[in-house]
Design a protein around this motif. Structure first.
Motif, short mmCIF file in Angstrom:
data_model
loop_
_atom_site.label_atom_id
_atom_site.label_comp_id
_atom_site.label_asym_id
_atom_site.label_seq_id
_atom_site.Cartn_x
_atom_site.Cartn_y
_atom_site.Cartn_z
N MET A 1 18.03 31.06 30.89
CA MET A 1 18.75 32.32 30.75
C MET A 1 20.25 32.05 30.80
SD MET A 1 18.40 34.11 34.48
CE MET A 1 17.38 32.95 35.35
N ARG A 2 21.01 32.89 30.15
CA ARG A 2 22.48 32.82 30.15
C ARG A 2 22.95 33.62 31.36
NH1 ARG A 2 26.61 35.70 26.96
NH2 ARG A 2 28.10 34.18 26.23
N ALA A 3 23.81 33.02 32.20
CA ALA A 3 24.16 33.68 33.46
C ALA A 3 25.63 33.48 33.82
CB ALA A 3 23.28 33.14 34.58
N PHE A 4 26.11 34.38 34.68
CA PHE A 4 27.46 34.27 35.23
C PHE A 4 27.50 34.96 36.59
CE2 PHE A 4 27.46 38.16 32.74
CZ PHE A 4 28.18 39.07 33.50
N VAL A 5 28.52 34.62 37.37
CA VAL A 5 28.75 35.24 38.67
C VAL A 5 30.04 36.06 38.54
CG1 VAL A 5 29.23 34.82 41.11
CG2 VAL A 5 27.65 33.32 39.88
N ALA A 6 30.01 37.29 39.09
CA ALA A 6 31.16 38.18 38.94
C ALA A 6 31.31 39.10 40.13
CB ALA A 6 31.01 39.02 37.67
N PHE A 7 32.52 39.62 40.30
CA PHE A 7 32.75 40.73 41.22
C PHE A 7 32.49 42.01 40.43
CE2 PHE A 7 35.73 37.63 43.22
CZ PHE A 7 35.07 37.53 44.42
N GLU A 8 31.68 42.89 41.01
CA GLU A 8 31.47 44.20 40.39
C GLU A 8 32.63 45.10 40.75
OE1 GLU A 8 27.57 46.01 40.38
OE2 GLU A 8 26.75 44.16 41.26
N LEU A 9 32.87 46.08 39.90
CA LEU A 9 33.95 47.04 40.12
C LEU A 9 33.39 48.34 40.67
CD1 LEU A 9 35.72 46.34 36.74
CD2 LEU A 9 36.56 45.67 39.01
N PRO A 10 34.12 49.00 41.57
CA PRO A 10 33.66 50.30 42.08
C PRO A 10 33.68 51.36 40.98
CG PRO A 10 35.57 49.52 43.34
CD PRO A 10 35.35 48.56 42.21
N ASP A 11 32.85 52.37 41.14
CA ASP A 11 32.70 53.42 40.13
C ASP A 11 34.03 54.07 39.75
OD1 ASP A 11 29.98 52.97 40.00
OD2 ASP A 11 29.46 54.63 41.33
N ARG A 12 34.86 54.36 40.73
CA ARG A 12 36.13 55.03 40.42
C ARG A 12 37.03 54.16 39.55
NH1 ARG A 12 40.70 57.60 44.40
NH2 ARG A 12 42.03 58.27 42.71
N PHE A 13 37.07 52.86 39.85
CA PHE A 13 37.87 51.94 39.04
C PHE A 13 37.31 51.87 37.62
CE2 PHE A 13 39.65 47.95 37.54
CZ PHE A 13 40.90 47.90 38.13
N ILE A 14 35.98 51.86 37.50
CA ILE A 14 35.35 51.86 36.18
C ILE A 14 35.70 53.14 35.43
CG2 ILE A 14 33.12 52.02 34.98
CD1 ILE A 14 32.05 49.98 37.04
N ASP A 15 35.60 54.28 36.10
CA ASP A 15 35.95 55.56 35.45
C ASP A 15 37.39 55.55 34.95
OD1 ASP A 15 33.39 56.46 36.02
OD2 ASP A 15 34.01 57.68 37.74
N ASP A 16 38.32 55.05 35.78
CA ASP A 16 39.72 54.95 35.38
C ASP A 16 39.88 54.00 34.19
OD1 ASP A 16 40.39 56.64 37.48
OD2 ASP A 16 41.31 55.06 38.71
N THR A 17 39.12 52.91 34.19
CA THR A 17 39.20 51.93 33.11
C THR A 17 38.63 52.51 31.81
OG1 THR A 17 39.07 50.14 34.73
CG2 THR A 17 38.64 49.55 32.44
N VAL A 18 37.59 53.32 31.92
CA VAL A 18 37.05 54.01 30.74
C VAL A 18 38.12 54.91 30.13
CG1 VAL A 18 35.41 55.80 30.01
CG2 VAL A 18 34.63 53.89 31.42
N ARG A 19 38.86 55.64 30.97
CA ARG A 19 39.93 56.51 30.45
C ARG A 19 41.02 55.67 29.76
NH1 ARG A 19 38.15 59.62 34.68
NH2 ARG A 19 39.41 58.70 36.32
N LEU A 20 41.36 54.54 30.37
CA LEU A 20 42.36 53.65 29.76
C LEU A 20 41.85 53.13 28.41
CD1 LEU A 20 44.93 51.89 29.79
CD2 LEU A 20 43.62 50.20 31.11
N ALA A 21 40.60 52.71 28.36
CA ALA A 21 40.03 52.20 27.11
C ALA A 21 40.01 53.29 26.04
CB ALA A 21 38.62 51.66 27.35
N ARG A 22 39.74 54.51 26.45
CA ARG A 22 39.75 55.62 25.49
C ARG A 22 41.16 55.80 24.92
NH1 ARG A 22 37.81 59.74 28.66
NH2 ARG A 22 35.79 58.71 28.63
#
Length: 176
Positions: A1-22
């Motif tokens: 399998m293809r794999a990586f290790v990452a820090f997940e982002l909190p929901d609020r940061f994701i929501d803010d990032t979605v707005r930025l991407a938009r």
């Protein structure tokens, strides 16, 4: 399998990032990532088997034991590649706690005999691929509010024609 290790982002940061991407998608043509793919990669392991996955889990447990939540703040936009065909990303401040935690995870992965893409850790969140970044400025952008990272995860990555999908295989909660 293809794999990586990452820090997940909190929901609020994701929501803010979605707005930025938009906001960005109105001025920057490209293939924007879905919100469920936002994360901060610590180490890309590539193709691994079940034994390697178990060793990665052990490394993650060892590296994250005793870690407190880690400060996370956006620093602006950046790119890999040419402006006409770039990977567009949101930069994350290289706070000492973040850099030390990532180094510790990478060291424990090495201790477990796992190889990974050994490029220097540069914290970022990929926003778009195959982006065509305009020469004119991108004004009026609203960046995510600072947050704390509380989860480190081993992900499985599956590629298909529509892009990558990520499935969490194992998560460590920081500060618990």
């Amino acid at each position: 399998m293809r794999a990586f290790v990452a820090f997940e982002l909190p929901d609020r940061f994701i929501d803010d990032t979605v707005r930025l991407a938009r906001q960005l998608s109105a001025a920057v043509p490209g293939r924007f990532m879905p919100a469920e793919n936002y994360h901060i990669t610590i180490a890309f392991l590539g193709d691994i088997g079940e034994d390697d996955a178990r060793r990665a889990i052990d490394a993650l447990d060892e590296a994250c034991s005793g870690l407190c939540p880690i400060p996370c703040a956006a620093t602006g936009l950046g790119k890999f590649g040419r402006a006409s065909d770039a990977t567009l990303w949101l930069g994350i401040a290289q706070a000492p706690a973040l850099m030390e935690a990532a180094a510790c995870v990478r060291d424990r992965l090495r201790d477990q005999g796992l190889s990974f893409d050994d490029k220097p850790f540069m914290p970022h969140v990929t926003l778009a691929r195959r982006a065509r970044i305009p020469r004119s400025g991108l004004d009026g952008l609203v960046f995510p509010e600072p947050c704390e990272l509380t989860r480190a995860t081993l992900f499985k990555s599956t590629l298909d024609q529509s892009g990558a999908t990520y499935k969490p295989l194992y998560t460590v909660e920081l500060g618990r």
